[in-house]
Design a protein around this motif. Structure first.
Motif: not given
Length: 545
Positions: A22-26, A64-67, A84-89, A190-193
């Motif tokens: 889930f997320g964008n390729a980085i 959240g920022r999900y890596l 991948t990275e997924s960030s939002g609220v 890595n989940q930055q929550k």
């Protein structure tokens, strides 16, 4: 635009499976950045203030920022590296007694406030159809606090080249030991929550998980027969130091049949054992069906716990709120209310705890801002409790949540998810080798295999990775084509012995699905080697006719 895709894993890595991405390729270098704490708090306050002004009686916001980084190899080739990275609220509210939820990946105060107002509007619409208001168990705000997985080495700073070389070295060891094909993979999360609520909590968490599954496949070219042996090491809530294994992290299985791991993992050694044992499985004796005393290692028993104890004691499943995805539960409220329902033998004790160090489920606070705790689910064989969130606690007379709410993304609403559910160790001193000594006719089972369980989590069948005959108190040759069949109550009442705390260790599920739309969580289950008497074993290799 962020999107949920699925990474196809080759057959052999816990079977063919689709891994949610889930997320964008980085680029790998971007994994090391983070959002400033002051920025997250400003976004949270924008949501809380907007929701309150719009009429919400309660609001929580999750930033959240999900890596993720997934590395996949086959034989001596790297097949893919995915970052991948997924960030939002995500904003959840209660208005007019009903829930509303909305989310945005636009990381600015105006967009977040707009999502909060949208959540309130959705709650008001939901309230027109709601038969009774949401009741949240009280939880005290904790102010500004932080929690992080205790790690010594951050996987994000370890070069991809070093990781790939480790996996290739494992594959080579397996091939040299007898495998025809090898796969080794590395999943890193890595989940930055950041959680904030109108209760007064501002909670910043940094959560890390790892899993390095491997599979050795051996082929008999003359007959075309093939056998596989998957890795036995558990996924963990640790840093990259997990791969710095020392002798203290290695455990000899009963009879010395293989090496197991706790707290550290020598993946090259495990691949070598897997390659050798995959080759041995080609000539192993096929099991004779019948009743056996089973000695089951934690590396197999965790999955039986997960399916037959963890899922049926989820309160939403018990109540029928969760039904479409893998059914409901036989552990109905009327059984619990008697305080006499004999789930298992007297020595069977299951507890839940999302704070166990090194576990997949370990957090400082759940996704409702509740600090996790330990509680009993099965006590002396009796069903005594379930798994409940803030809005479920009152149903079973609890005054507070159990702290087991989780969402797999900022864009999904949180709901009840399984905490680490574990079988307590035996109280009498007992090792696996000592357990085997009085088994006349039995089978020693290690590693997870294929399984099936019905829609009430009652009738089941489980396989494994390795099976060894036990005869007259001694572990004998390898067996094949083994699966054990039972029902949950019969199986846990057949428990006759549990090894002590020295043998207790955790394994777990890195991708556990639940809900519609589906969400994925990670959860561990602890146990010591356990004996079950008189369990039906079938031969999975036999055909009718």
């Amino acid at each position: 635009m962020e999107r949920r895709t699925f990474l196809h894993m080759a057959a052999g890595t816990a079977g063919a499976m689709l891994v949610p991405v889930f997320g964008n390729a980085i680029a790998a270098e971007e994994l090391q950045s983070s959002m400033p704490l002051s920025f997250k708090k400003a976004l949270a306050d924008a949501a809380l203030n907007a929701a309150t002004k719009a009429g919400a009686s309660y609001c929580d916001v999750r930033i959240g920022r999900y890596l993720n980084q997934f590395i996949n190899t086959r034989d001596l080739t790297v097949q893919s590296v995915t970052n991948t990275e997924s960030s939002g609220v995500g904003v959840r509210v209660i208005a007019n007694g009903a829930y509303g939820f909305a989310a945005t990946n636009a990381m600015n105060p105006d967009a977040v406030a707009g999502a909060a107002r949208q959540a309130v509007a959705i709650a008001r619409a939901n309230a027109k159809l709601q038969t009774e208001p949401v009741r949240l168990a009280p939880t005290k705000g904790v102010g500004e606090v932080a929690w992080a997985t205790p790690i010594r080495k951050d996987w994000r700073v370890v070069p991809v080249k070093e990781k790939a070389e480790m996996l290739i070295a494992a594959n080579k060891a397996g091939l040299d030991a007898g495998a025809s094909f090898m796969t080794a993979n590395l999943f890193q999360v890595n989940q930055q929550k950041y959680f904030a609520s109108t209760d007064g909590s501002y909670i910043d968490q940094d959560i890390h998980r790892l899993w390095a599954p491997l599979t050795a496949t051996a082929v008999d070219k003359a007959s075309g027969k093939f056998r596989s042996r998957a890795g036995l090491a558990p996924p963990v809530g640790m840093g990259y130091e997990y791969f710095d294994a020392s002798p203290a992290h290695k455990i000899q299985a009963a009879g010395g049949v293989t090496t197991l791991y706790k707290g550290g993992y020598d993946i090259v050694e495990e691949a070598r054992n897997a390659g050798r044992q995959a080759r041995e499985k080609l000539t192993a004796k096929s099991v004779e069906p019948g009743k056996y005393d089973l000695v089951i290692a934690p590396e197999n028993l965790f999955l039986t716990i997960h399916e037959s104890v963890g899922h049926p004691t989820e309160l939403d499943r018990v109540l029928g709120y969760e039904a479409n995805y893998a059914g409901t539960s036989f552990c109905t409220l009327d059984k619990w209310e008697t305080r006499k329902f004999q789930f298992g033998a007297d020595k069977v004790n299951f507890f839940a705890d999302k704070s166990t160090p090194g576990s997949l489920g370990a957090v400082g606070y759940d996704d409702e801002g509740v600090k996790p705790k330990r509680w009993d689910i099965i006590k002396d064989g009796i069903l005594v409790n379930y798994q409940a969130t803030r809005d479920q606690a009152h149903i079973i007379g609890e005054k507070e949540s159990h702290g087991c709410s989780y969402a797999d993304s900022w864009s999904n609403v949180q709901f009840q998810r399984m905490p680490n559910v574990s079988l307590a160790a035996g109280t009498a001193r007992l090792t696996p080798d000592e357990m085997v000594t009085d088994v006349k006719k039995g089978i020693y089972i290690l590693g997870r295999g294929s399984y099936s369980i019905d829609q009430q989590r009652y009738n089941f069948q489980f396989g494994g990775q390795l099976y060894f005959e036990i005869k007259d108190g001694k572990i004998g040759p390898m067996l094949e084509d083994v699966a054990y069949q039972s029902n949950t109550q019969e199986f846990w009442n057949a428990c006759s012995a549990i090894c002590d705390e020295r043998d207790w260790r955790m394994s777990g599920s890195f991708f556990d699905g639940k809900g519609q739309p589906s969400q994925v969580s990670a959860v561990s289950h602890g146990a010591s080697t356990t004996r079950f008497n008189g369990v039906k074993v079938i031969n999975t290799g036999r055909k009718i006719g």
